[in-house]
Design an enzyme around this catalytic site. Sequence first.
Site, short mmCIF file in Angstrom:
data_model
loop_
_atom_site.label_atom_id
_atom_site.label_comp_id
_atom_site.label_asym_id
_atom_site.label_seq_id
_atom_site.Cartn_x
_atom_site.Cartn_y
_atom_site.Cartn_z
CG HIS A 116 0.69 0.88 -9.49
ND1 HIS A 116 0.35 0.83 -8.07
CD2 HIS A 116 -0.37 1.64 -10.23
CE1 HIS A 116 -0.73 1.28 -7.87
NE2 HIS A 116 -1.27 1.70 -9.15
CG ASP A 160 -2.00 0.97 1.01
OD1 ASP A 160 -2.33 1.40 -0.02
OD2 ASP A 160 -2.85 1.04 1.91
CG LEU A 218 9.50 -17.60 -1.50
CD1 LEU A 218 9.17 -17.47 0.02
CD2 LEU A 218 9.96 -16.32 -2.09
C1 IPE Z 1 -1.05 -0.41 -3.71
O1 IPE Z 1 -0.83 1.10 -3.84
C2 IPE Z 1 -1.35 -0.70 -5.11
C3 IPE Z 1 -1.80 -2.04 -5.32
C4 IPE Z 1 -1.63 -3.04 -4.84
C5 IPE Z 1 -3.23 -2.16 -6.33
P1 IPE Z 1 -2.16 1.92 -3.67
O2 IPE Z 1 -2.39 2.21 -5.33
O3 IPE Z 1 -3.34 1.79 -3.04
O4 IPE Z 1 -1.30 3.45 -3.34
P2 IPE Z 1 -2.30 4.76 -2.60
O5 IPE Z 1 -2.90 3.90 -1.31
O6 IPE Z 1 -3.36 5.30 -3.45
O7 IPE Z 1 -1.15 5.60 -2.06
MG MG Z 2 -3.81 2.19 -1.18
#
Ligand code: IPE
Ligand code: MG
Length: 251
Positions: free
Chosen positions: A39, A22, A135
Amino acid sequence: MSLDLAAIDPDRIPRHVGLILDGNGRWANARGLERTAGHAAGEAALFDTVEGAIEIGIEWITAFTFSTENWSRSAEEVEFLMWFNEDLLLRRRDDLDAQGVRMRFVGDMDDQRIPDRNRRHMADAANQTAGNDRLNLVFAFNYGSRKELADAARDVATRVARGELSIEEIDEASVAASMYIPDMPDVDLVIRSSGEHRLSNFLLWQAAYAEFYFPGILWPDFDRHALVDAVVEYQRRDRRFGAALDQPQVD
Ligand code: IPE
Ligand code: MG
Protein backbone atom coordinates in the site's frame (compact mmCIF):
# COMPACT_ATOMS: atom_id res chain seq x y z
CA MET A 1 9.80 14.72 -15.40
CA SER A 2 7.66 15.68 -18.35
CA LEU A 3 5.69 13.30 -20.50
CA ASP A 4 5.81 12.63 -24.21
CA LEU A 5 2.27 13.63 -25.14
CA ALA A 6 2.77 13.40 -28.92
CA ALA A 7 0.80 10.13 -29.13
CA ILE A 8 -2.27 11.74 -27.53
CA ASP A 9 -4.98 13.61 -29.44
CA PRO A 10 -5.59 16.74 -27.33
CA ASP A 11 -9.20 16.96 -28.57
CA ARG A 12 -10.24 13.57 -27.20
CA ILE A 13 -8.84 13.46 -23.69
CA PRO A 14 -11.01 11.37 -21.32
CA ARG A 15 -12.61 13.85 -18.95
CA HIS A 16 -13.02 11.44 -16.04
CA VAL A 17 -10.76 8.46 -15.35
CA GLY A 18 -11.59 5.92 -12.64
CA LEU A 19 -8.72 4.02 -11.05
CA ILE A 20 -9.19 0.66 -9.38
CA LEU A 21 -5.90 0.31 -7.57
CA ASP A 22 -5.29 -3.42 -7.38
CA GLY A 23 -2.31 -5.64 -6.71
CA ASN A 24 -0.60 -3.90 -3.80
CA GLY A 25 -0.62 -7.06 -1.68
CA ARG A 26 0.74 -9.25 -4.48
CA TRP A 27 3.46 -6.68 -5.20
CA ALA A 28 4.57 -6.87 -1.56
CA ASN A 29 4.30 -10.65 -1.34
CA ALA A 30 6.51 -11.05 -4.39
CA ARG A 31 9.19 -9.15 -2.48
CA GLY A 32 8.74 -11.00 0.80
CA LEU A 33 7.23 -7.85 2.39
CA GLU A 34 4.09 -7.23 4.45
CA ARG A 35 0.97 -6.34 2.43
CA THR A 36 1.08 -2.89 4.04
CA ALA A 37 4.40 -2.18 2.28
CA GLY A 38 2.51 -2.70 -0.98
CA HIS A 39 0.00 0.00 0.00
CA ALA A 40 2.86 2.38 0.78
CA ALA A 41 4.39 1.70 -2.65
CA GLY A 42 0.95 2.20 -4.20
CA GLU A 43 0.82 5.75 -2.83
CA ALA A 44 3.81 6.83 -4.94
CA ALA A 45 2.19 5.23 -8.00
CA LEU A 46 -1.07 7.11 -7.37
CA PHE A 47 0.50 10.54 -7.04
CA ASP A 48 2.78 10.04 -10.04
CA THR A 49 -0.36 9.12 -11.99
CA VAL A 50 -2.14 12.23 -10.67
CA GLU A 51 0.71 14.46 -11.87
CA GLY A 52 0.53 12.72 -15.24
CA ALA A 53 -3.22 13.38 -15.36
CA ILE A 54 -2.58 17.10 -14.82
CA GLU A 55 -0.02 17.14 -17.65
CA ILE A 56 -2.39 15.29 -19.98
CA GLY A 57 -5.31 17.60 -19.12
CA ILE A 58 -7.63 15.05 -17.50
CA GLU A 59 -10.19 16.92 -15.35
CA TRP A 60 -11.37 14.20 -12.96
CA ILE A 61 -9.65 11.22 -11.37
CA THR A 62 -11.53 8.96 -8.98
CA ALA A 63 -9.31 6.52 -7.10
CA PHE A 64 -10.77 3.54 -5.24
CA THR A 65 -8.81 3.69 -1.99
CA PHE A 66 -11.16 1.77 0.34
CA SER A 67 -14.29 -0.14 -0.59
CA THR A 68 -17.25 -1.02 1.60
CA GLU A 69 -16.12 -4.64 1.10
CA ASN A 70 -12.58 -3.93 2.38
CA TRP A 71 -13.87 -4.05 5.98
CA SER A 72 -13.75 -7.84 5.65
CA ARG A 73 -9.92 -7.80 5.54
CA SER A 74 -7.92 -8.62 8.67
CA ALA A 75 -8.28 -6.17 11.56
CA GLU A 76 -4.59 -5.21 11.18
CA GLU A 77 -4.96 -4.40 7.50
CA VAL A 78 -8.20 -2.43 8.04
CA GLU A 79 -6.56 -0.46 10.82
CA PHE A 80 -3.53 0.20 8.65
CA LEU A 81 -5.68 1.37 5.71
CA MET A 82 -7.68 3.73 7.97
CA TRP A 83 -4.52 5.26 9.37
CA PHE A 84 -2.76 5.28 5.99
CA ASN A 85 -5.60 7.04 4.15
CA GLU A 86 -5.67 9.73 6.83
CA ASP A 87 -1.89 10.13 7.01
CA LEU A 88 -1.68 10.43 3.24
CA LEU A 89 -4.11 13.36 3.26
CA LEU A 90 -2.02 15.25 5.78
CA ARG A 91 1.22 14.64 3.90
CA ARG A 92 -0.10 15.37 0.39
CA ARG A 93 -2.66 18.10 1.01
CA ASP A 94 -0.50 21.22 0.68
CA ASP A 95 1.38 19.91 -2.34
CA LEU A 96 -1.85 18.99 -4.14
CA ASP A 97 -3.33 22.36 -3.20
CA ALA A 98 -0.30 24.13 -4.71
CA GLN A 99 -0.82 22.16 -7.92
CA GLY A 100 -4.43 23.33 -8.18
CA VAL A 101 -5.96 19.98 -7.25
CA ARG A 102 -9.38 19.91 -5.62
CA MET A 103 -9.57 16.98 -3.20
CA ARG A 104 -12.98 15.38 -2.86
CA PHE A 105 -14.32 12.28 -1.18
CA VAL A 106 -17.02 9.90 -2.25
CA GLY A 107 -18.43 7.18 -0.03
CA ASP A 108 -20.47 6.55 3.09
CA MET A 109 -18.84 9.00 5.47
CA ASP A 110 -21.49 8.53 8.17
CA ASP A 111 -20.25 4.99 8.86
CA GLN A 112 -19.34 4.91 12.56
CA ARG A 113 -16.41 2.57 11.85
CA ILE A 114 -14.52 5.47 10.26
CA PRO A 115 -12.40 7.15 12.96
CA ASP A 116 -13.58 10.71 13.71
CA ARG A 117 -10.13 12.14 13.14
CA ASN A 118 -10.03 10.62 9.68
CA ARG A 119 -13.44 12.10 8.85
CA ARG A 120 -12.27 15.52 10.07
CA HIS A 121 -9.10 15.40 7.96
CA MET A 122 -11.11 14.51 4.88
CA ALA A 123 -13.39 17.50 5.51
CA ASP A 124 -10.37 19.78 6.08
CA ALA A 125 -8.67 18.67 2.85
CA ALA A 126 -11.91 19.18 0.90
CA ASN A 127 -12.38 22.66 2.41
CA GLN A 128 -8.80 23.76 1.91
CA THR A 129 -8.81 22.80 -1.77
CA ALA A 130 -12.43 23.68 -2.61
CA GLY A 131 -11.44 26.65 -4.77
CA ASN A 132 -9.10 24.65 -7.05
CA ASP A 133 -10.18 23.60 -10.52
CA ARG A 134 -7.19 22.14 -12.34
CA LEU A 135 -8.04 18.55 -11.43
CA ASN A 136 -10.73 17.02 -9.25
CA LEU A 137 -9.09 14.19 -7.35
CA VAL A 138 -11.81 12.07 -5.77
CA PHE A 139 -10.92 9.52 -3.14
CA ALA A 140 -13.50 6.73 -3.18
CA PHE A 141 -13.27 5.91 0.51
CA ASN A 142 -15.68 3.54 2.19
CA TYR A 143 -17.30 3.57 -1.22
CA GLY A 144 -19.66 1.01 -2.70
CA SER A 145 -21.88 1.74 -5.67
CA ARG A 146 -24.87 -0.24 -4.46
CA LYS A 147 -24.78 1.71 -1.19
CA GLU A 148 -24.59 4.97 -3.16
CA LEU A 149 -27.58 3.93 -5.28
CA ALA A 150 -29.57 2.82 -2.21
CA ASP A 151 -28.78 6.15 -0.50
CA ALA A 152 -29.84 7.99 -3.69
CA ALA A 153 -33.12 6.03 -3.73
CA ARG A 154 -33.75 7.05 -0.12
CA ASP A 155 -32.99 10.68 -0.97
CA VAL A 156 -35.40 10.64 -3.93
CA ALA A 157 -38.09 9.01 -1.79
CA THR A 158 -37.57 11.65 0.91
CA ARG A 159 -38.03 14.44 -1.63
CA VAL A 160 -41.23 12.80 -2.86
CA ALA A 161 -42.51 12.37 0.71
CA ARG A 162 -41.85 16.07 1.39
CA GLY A 163 -43.73 17.04 -1.76
CA GLU A 164 -40.63 18.53 -3.41
CA LEU A 165 -40.76 16.03 -6.28
CA SER A 166 -43.63 14.10 -7.86
CA ILE A 167 -43.34 10.40 -8.75
CA GLU A 168 -43.69 11.34 -12.44
CA GLU A 169 -40.68 13.65 -12.14
CA ILE A 170 -38.35 10.79 -11.12
CA ASP A 171 -35.98 10.40 -14.05
CA GLU A 172 -32.27 9.88 -14.72
CA ALA A 173 -31.47 13.51 -13.92
CA SER A 174 -33.24 13.49 -10.54
CA VAL A 175 -31.54 10.22 -9.55
CA ALA A 176 -28.15 11.59 -10.69
CA ALA A 177 -28.77 14.68 -8.54
CA SER A 178 -29.00 12.41 -5.48
CA MET A 179 -25.57 10.79 -5.96
CA TYR A 180 -22.86 11.56 -3.39
CA ILE A 181 -21.17 14.04 -5.80
CA PRO A 182 -23.94 15.30 -8.09
CA ASP A 183 -21.59 17.27 -10.35
CA MET A 184 -19.35 14.24 -10.99
CA PRO A 185 -19.30 13.67 -14.75
CA ASP A 186 -19.69 10.20 -16.27
CA VAL A 187 -16.55 8.10 -16.20
CA ASP A 188 -14.97 7.80 -19.65
CA LEU A 189 -12.24 5.32 -18.80
CA VAL A 190 -11.86 2.80 -15.98
CA ILE A 191 -8.39 1.42 -15.36
CA ARG A 192 -7.96 -1.65 -13.17
CA SER A 193 -4.42 -2.84 -12.58
CA SER A 194 -3.17 -6.32 -11.69
CA GLY A 195 -4.90 -8.26 -14.47
CA GLU A 196 -8.25 -8.63 -12.67
CA HIS A 197 -11.22 -7.90 -14.93
CA ARG A 198 -13.91 -6.78 -12.46
CA LEU A 199 -15.75 -3.58 -11.57
CA SER A 200 -16.12 -4.57 -7.89
CA ASN A 201 -19.02 -2.23 -7.07
CA PHE A 202 -17.16 0.87 -8.38
CA LEU A 203 -19.16 3.75 -9.95
CA LEU A 204 -21.81 1.47 -11.51
CA TRP A 205 -24.04 4.40 -12.46
CA GLN A 206 -21.29 6.78 -13.60
CA ALA A 207 -19.37 4.15 -15.63
CA ALA A 208 -22.41 3.03 -17.67
CA TYR A 209 -20.60 3.91 -20.93
CA ALA A 210 -16.99 3.78 -19.78
CA GLU A 211 -14.21 2.10 -21.71
CA PHE A 212 -12.23 -0.43 -19.68
CA TYR A 213 -8.48 -0.88 -19.63
CA PHE A 214 -6.76 -3.70 -17.77
CA PRO A 215 -2.99 -3.34 -17.66
CA GLY A 216 -1.48 -6.59 -16.43
CA ILE A 217 0.82 -4.82 -13.99
CA LEU A 218 0.43 -4.53 -10.23
CA TRP A 219 -0.67 -1.10 -8.97
CA PRO A 220 2.71 -0.05 -7.43
CA ASP A 221 4.25 -0.47 -10.92
CA PHE A 222 1.69 1.90 -12.50
CA ASP A 223 2.78 5.49 -13.22
CA ARG A 224 2.21 8.50 -15.49
CA HIS A 225 3.68 6.68 -18.48
CA ALA A 226 1.26 3.80 -17.99
CA LEU A 227 -1.53 6.43 -17.87
CA VAL A 228 -0.41 7.79 -21.26
CA ASP A 229 -0.56 4.22 -22.65
CA ALA A 230 -4.09 3.89 -21.25
CA VAL A 231 -5.21 7.17 -22.87
CA VAL A 232 -3.68 6.16 -26.21
CA GLU A 233 -5.59 2.86 -26.06
CA TYR A 234 -8.78 4.72 -25.05
CA GLN A 235 -8.44 6.96 -28.11
CA ARG A 236 -8.23 3.88 -30.35
CA ARG A 237 -11.66 2.75 -29.16
CA ASP A 238 -14.78 3.58 -31.14
CA ARG A 239 -17.28 4.97 -28.63
CA ARG A 240 -20.75 4.79 -30.12
CA PHE A 241 -22.97 5.06 -27.03
CA GLY A 242 -25.40 2.55 -28.46
CA ALA A 243 -25.48 3.96 -32.00
CA ALA A 244 -25.04 1.55 -34.93
CA LEU A 245 -21.65 1.10 -36.58
CA ASP A 246 -22.62 2.89 -39.79
CA GLN A 247 -24.12 5.92 -38.04
CA PRO A 248 -22.09 9.07 -37.48
CA GLN A 249 -20.33 9.04 -34.11
CA VAL A 250 -22.01 10.72 -31.18
CA ASP A 251 -18.97 12.01 -29.28
C1 IPE B 1 -5.36 -2.62 -3.57
O1 IPE B 1 -4.44 -3.70 -3.54
C2 IPE B 1 -5.43 -1.95 -2.22
C3 IPE B 1 -6.62 -1.15 -1.89
C4 IPE B 1 -7.01 -0.12 -2.58
C5 IPE B 1 -7.34 -1.47 -0.65
P1 IPE B 1 -4.86 -5.07 -2.84
O2 IPE B 1 -4.67 -4.93 -1.36
O3 IPE B 1 -6.22 -5.48 -3.28
O4 IPE B 1 -3.76 -6.08 -3.39
P2 IPE B 1 -3.95 -7.61 -3.83
O5 IPE B 1 -5.12 -7.64 -4.78
O6 IPE B 1 -4.23 -8.37 -2.57
O7 IPE B 1 -2.66 -7.98 -4.48
MG1 MG C 1 -7.03 -6.80 -4.66
